[in-house]
Design a protein around this motif. Structure first.
Motif, PDB file in Angstrom:
ATOM      1  N   ILE A 285       0.848  -1.196   0.000  1.00  0.00           N
ATOM      2  CA  ILE A 285       0.000   0.000   0.000  1.00  0.00           C
ATOM      3  C   ILE A 285       0.886   1.251   0.000  1.00  0.00           C
ATOM      4  O   ILE A 285       1.813   1.356   0.800  1.00  0.00           O
ATOM      5  N   LYS A 286       0.583   2.155  -0.921  1.00  0.00           N
ATOM      6  CA  LYS A 286       1.309   3.421  -1.041  1.00  0.00           C
ATOM      7  C   LYS A 286       2.822   3.204  -1.164  1.00  0.00           C
ATOM      8  O   LYS A 286       3.622   3.860  -0.502  1.00  0.00           O
ATOM      9  N   GLY A 287       3.173   2.281  -2.030  1.00  0.00           N
ATOM     10  CA  GLY A 287       4.585   2.008  -2.257  1.00  0.00           C
ATOM     11  C   GLY A 287       4.968   2.245  -3.705  1.00  0.00           C
ATOM     12  O   GLY A 287       4.109   2.274  -4.591  1.00  0.00           O
ATOM     13  N   LYS A 289       6.381   0.177  -5.457  1.00  0.00           N
ATOM     14  CA  LYS A 289       6.036  -1.090  -6.110  1.00  0.00           C
ATOM     15  C   LYS A 289       4.711  -1.565  -5.527  1.00  0.00           C
ATOM     16  O   LYS A 289       4.429  -1.364  -4.348  1.00  0.00           O
ATOM     17  N   GLU A 290       3.893  -2.189  -6.371  1.00  0.00           N
ATOM     18  CA  GLU A 290       2.574  -2.607  -5.912  1.00  0.00           C
ATOM     19  C   GLU A 290       2.604  -3.938  -5.168  1.00  0.00           C
ATOM     20  O   GLU A 290       1.717  -4.223  -4.367  1.00  0.00           O
ATOM     21  N   LYS A 291       3.609  -4.764  -5.431  1.00  0.00           N
ATOM     22  CA  LYS A 291       3.684  -6.090  -4.798  1.00  0.00           C
ATOM     23  C   LYS A 291       5.125  -6.404  -4.414  1.00  0.00           C
ATOM     24  O   LYS A 291       6.076  -5.872  -4.992  1.00  0.00           O
ATOM     25  N   THR A 292       5.258  -7.272  -3.439  1.00  0.00           N
ATOM     26  CA  THR A 292       6.579  -7.767  -3.050  1.00  0.00           C
ATOM     27  C   THR A 292       6.463  -9.209  -2.575  1.00  0.00           C
ATOM     28  O   THR A 292       5.396  -9.638  -2.117  1.00  0.00           O
ATOM     29  N   LYS A 293       7.545  -9.949  -2.680  1.00  0.00           N
ATOM     30  CA  LYS A 293       7.557 -11.338  -2.223  1.00  0.00           C
ATOM     31  C   LYS A 293       8.215 -11.423  -0.849  1.00  0.00           C
ATOM     32  O   LYS A 293       9.168 -10.690  -0.570  1.00  0.00           O
ATOM     33  N   ILE A 294       7.695 -12.321  -0.027  1.00  0.00           N
ATOM     34  CA  ILE A 294       8.310 -12.542   1.279  1.00  0.00           C
ATOM     35  C   ILE A 294       8.885 -13.957   1.333  1.00  0.00           C
ATOM     36  O   ILE A 294       8.323 -14.896   0.757  1.00  0.00           O
ATOM     37  N   TYR A 295      10.021 -14.079   2.036  1.00  0.00           N
ATOM     38  CA  TYR A 295      10.796 -15.319   2.042  1.00  0.00           C
ATOM     39  C   TYR A 295      11.006 -15.824   3.472  1.00  0.00           C
ATOM     40  O   TYR A 295      11.120 -15.021   4.408  1.00  0.00           O
ATOM     41  N   PRO A 296      11.130 -17.142   3.650  1.00  0.00           N
ATOM     42  CA  PRO A 296      11.558 -17.667   4.951  1.00  0.00           C
ATOM     43  C   PRO A 296      12.988 -17.218   5.246  1.00  0.00           C
ATOM     44  O   PRO A 296      13.822 -17.159   4.345  1.00  0.00           O
ATOM     45  N   ASP A 322      -1.685 -10.109   4.058  1.00  0.00           N
ATOM     46  CA  ASP A 322      -1.763 -10.116   2.599  1.00  0.00           C
ATOM     47  C   ASP A 322      -1.462  -8.734   2.015  1.00  0.00           C
ATOM     48  O   ASP A 322      -1.201  -8.606   0.823  1.00  0.00           O
ATOM     49  N   LYS A 323      -1.518  -7.725   2.903  1.00  0.00           N
ATOM     50  CA  LYS A 323      -1.203  -6.355   2.485  1.00  0.00           C
ATOM     51  C   LYS A 323      -0.301  -5.714   3.527  1.00  0.00           C
ATOM     52  O   LYS A 323      -0.422  -5.994   4.719  1.00  0.00           O
ATOM     53  N   VAL A 324       0.606  -4.852   3.074  1.00  0.00           N
ATOM     54  CA  VAL A 324       1.488  -4.140   3.998  1.00  0.00           C
ATOM     55  C   VAL A 324       1.692  -2.724   3.487  1.00  0.00           C
ATOM     56  O   VAL A 324       1.711  -2.478   2.279  1.00  0.00           O
ATOM     57  N   LYS A 325       1.827  -1.794   4.434  1.00  0.00           N
ATOM     58  CA  LYS A 325       1.985  -0.393   4.072  1.00  0.00           C
ATOM     59  C   LYS A 325       3.464  -0.038   3.937  1.00  0.00           C
ATOM     60  O   LYS A 325       4.270  -0.402   4.779  1.00  0.00           O
ATOM     61  N   ALA A 326       3.808   0.625   2.859  1.00  0.00           N
ATOM     62  CA  ALA A 326       5.185   1.091   2.651  1.00  0.00           C
ATOM     63  C   ALA A 326       5.501   2.189   3.663  1.00  0.00           C
ATOM     64  O   ALA A 326       4.579   2.850   4.162  1.00  0.00           O
ATOM     65  N   PRO A 327       6.764   2.384   4.035  1.00  0.00           N
ATOM     66  CA  PRO A 327       7.966   1.807   3.414  1.00  0.00           C
ATOM     67  C   PRO A 327       8.271   0.389   3.921  1.00  0.00           C
ATOM     68  O   PRO A 327       7.883   0.004   5.018  1.00  0.00           O
ATOM     69  N   ILE A 352      10.669 -12.770   5.897  1.00  0.00           N
ATOM     70  CA  ILE A 352      11.343 -11.473   5.742  1.00  0.00           C
ATOM     71  C   ILE A 352      11.160 -10.920   4.334  1.00  0.00           C
ATOM     72  O   ILE A 352      10.853 -11.651   3.400  1.00  0.00           O
ATOM     73  N   TYR A 353      11.363  -9.598   4.236  1.00  0.00           N
ATOM     74  CA  TYR A 353      11.401  -8.941   2.926  1.00  0.00           C
ATOM     75  C   TYR A 353      12.819  -9.015   2.371  1.00  0.00           C
ATOM     76  O   TYR A 353      13.785  -9.021   3.132  1.00  0.00           O
ATOM     77  N   LYS A 354      12.938  -9.063   1.065  1.00  0.00           N
ATOM     78  CA  LYS A 354      14.268  -9.098   0.450  1.00  0.00           C
ATOM     79  C   LYS A 354      14.534  -7.877  -0.432  1.00  0.00           C
ATOM     80  O   LYS A 354      15.402  -7.913  -1.295  1.00  0.00           O
ATOM     81  N   GLU A 355      13.783  -6.802  -0.179  1.00  0.00           N
ATOM     82  CA  GLU A 355      14.020  -5.573  -0.926  1.00  0.00           C
ATOM     83  C   GLU A 355      13.510  -4.380  -0.133  1.00  0.00           C
ATOM     84  O   GLU A 355      12.706  -4.531   0.792  1.00  0.00           O
ATOM     85  N   ASN A 356      14.039  -3.200  -0.488  1.00  0.00           N
ATOM     86  CA  ASN A 356      13.550  -1.942   0.071  1.00  0.00           C
ATOM     87  C   ASN A 356      12.515  -1.351  -0.870  1.00  0.00           C
ATOM     88  O   ASN A 356      12.736  -1.320  -2.083  1.00  0.00           O
ATOM     89  N   ILE A 357      11.403  -0.896  -0.317  1.00  0.00           N
ATOM     90  CA  ILE A 357      10.372  -0.229  -1.129  1.00  0.00           C
ATOM     91  C   ILE A 357       9.986   1.062  -0.428  1.00  0.00           C
ATOM     92  O   ILE A 357       9.505   1.046   0.714  1.00  0.00           O
ATOM     93  N   GLU A 358      10.212   2.158  -1.094  1.00  0.00           N
ATOM     94  CA  GLU A 358       9.880   3.457  -0.515  1.00  0.00           C
ATOM     95  C   GLU A 358       8.385   3.741  -0.635  1.00  0.00           C
ATOM     96  O   GLU A 358       7.707   3.228  -1.534  1.00  0.00           O
ATOM     97  N   SER A 359       7.927   4.585   0.261  1.00  0.00           N
ATOM     98  CA  SER A 359       6.525   4.994   0.245  1.00  0.00           C
ATOM     99  C   SER A 359       6.317   6.133  -0.755  1.00  0.00           C
ATOM    100  O   SER A 359       7.219   6.922  -1.012  1.00  0.00           O
ATOM    101  N   THR A 360       5.123   6.214  -1.295  1.00  0.00           N
ATOM    102  CA  THR A 360       4.753   7.347  -2.160  1.00  0.00           C
ATOM    103  C   THR A 360       4.000   8.413  -1.373  1.00  0.00           C
ATOM    104  O   THR A 360       3.601   9.435  -1.926  1.00  0.00           O
TER     105      THR A 360
END
Length: 373
Positions: A285-287, A289-296, A322-327, A352-360
């Motif tokens: 949400i408000k990122g 990127k619209e989607k991201t993958k999460i990993y063990p 299923d949804k997370v708010k940026a950043p 965990i997340y494997k990337e940085n996503i900034e907020s809009t």
């Protein structure tokens, strides 16, 4: 017709050998026994595993793991008179002799030195009694709640007892320590003799499993008239370690071999969770990127039964959104995974997340600018 008979004959042979493998564990003539997966602590076989029994020198598993965890392996131990006169198995330490703590641990595990055990206990805690308190505290923290220690060596005492299950728990815990695993898998070790005397102590491990069993790599023998023959044995095959415990078992070598073979023949280690594979994709949400993958965060493995008519399945329980708010910050926690086989809890790991996503969000960027000042 001949081909069909041959096929039936082959199937019968396979069936017979499978049942021999299964029966081998059940035929063990030990007062109590257990077989466990070291990584998860799952019980693969047990017999009277909750019965309180004397454990003889298998006690020393706890003595050595506590010494390792003290972080004092390089310290020099001065041998007391009390340590030097201990009855039973000995490495003939002399009163006043000075020896490295780490060397004493090899003397304990390879030659079952009662004198070395007391020397370690006195050095670390000042007395055998205080060290026994430490042993009991550690047992409770591991979950060995039906165990009580009164000494560091296992010589007979009515208040010194364990269960096959508890001793298995303690052994699994200890074997996860690299230094402990290194010591108990050592076949031969030379340590110094008394200072000023021209001889060394050559220690040959009493544990025949290191030579006789394919993959054998530990752990500790034990015997007193009261406890009978006791053995905690471990083996590793295909990067999978099992541990067996037999208490009061006349044929402890064959019994332990059959238990371990039963485990390797009837179970297999499977990867339940792969940290390199995304668990799922979630919306941002408000990122930017619209989607991201999460990993063990970690790989998880589980021992699964592969023989008999029981089809075991791994259950994965997740705690995530299923949804997370940026950043989003790389490597930050996104949730949890728990792994079960039936009701047995195998283990857990973070998502965990494997990337940085900034907020809009404009507010986010205003706060970011203000932080710089």
């Amino acid at each position: 017709m001949i081909l069909k008979k041959n096929n039936i004959f082959i199937l019968l042979i396979i069936f017979v050998f499978m049942n021999i493998s299964i029966a081998n564990a059940a035929d063990i003539e030990a007062k109590a026994s257990v077989l466990m997966d070291v990584e998860t602590g799952r019980v693969l076989y047990s017999h009277n595993s909750s019965q309180k029994l004397p454990m003889a020198s298998t006690t020393k598993i706890m003595t050595v793991i506590l010494a390792i965890e003290s972080g004092r392996l390089d310290e020099i131990v001065k041998i007391s008179r009390n340590a030097s006169i201990q009855e039973g198995s000995s490495v003939y330490l002399k009163e006043g002799e000075k020896i490295k703590l780490e060397d004493l641990l090899y003397a304990i595990m390879l030659r079952s030195g009662n004198d070395a055990s007391v020397a370690v206990a006195e050095h670390l805690c000042g007395s055998v009694e205080k060290f026994a308190e430490l042993m009991n505290d550690k047992a409770r923290s591991i979950g060995a709640n039906n165990t009580n220690f009164t000494n560091p060596h296992g010589l007979p005492d009515d208040n010194h007892y364990t269960t096959a299950y508890d001793l298995g728990l303690i052994a699994c815990y200890a074997l996860r320590n690299e230094k402990f695993a290194e010591i108990v898998s050592t076949k031969k070790k030379t340590i110094p003799g008394p200072e000023g005397e021209n001889w060394n102590r050559v220690l040959t491990n009493k544990n025949k499993m290191l030579w006789q069993f394919d993959g054998g790599d530990g752990v500790k023998t034990g015997y007193t008239k009261k406890a009978g023959r006791c053995l905690v044995a471990s083996a590793t095959r295909n990067d999978w370690k099992l541990v067996s415990v037999v208490l009061n078992c006349g044929d402890m070598w064959n019994a332990s071999s059959r238990l371990l073979e039963f485990g390797f023949n009837n179970y297999k280690k499977v990867q339940a969770i792969n940290k390199n594979e995304p668990f799922k994709e979630i919306s941002v949400i408000k990122g930017k990127k619209e989607k991201t993958k999460i990993y063990p965060k970690e790989n998880l493995y589980a021992p699964i039964r592969v023989a008999g008519d029981k089809n075991e399945e791994i259950t994965i329980k997740e705690k995530s959104y299923d949804k997370v708010k940026a950043p989003i910050i790389e490597n930050s926690k996104a949730g949890e995974l728990e792994i079960y086989i039936g009701d047995f809890f195998v283990g857990k790991t973070d998502l965990i997340y494997k990337e940085n996503i900034e907020s809009t969000s404009i507010l986010y960027h205003i706060k970011k600018i203000l932080k710089r000042f």
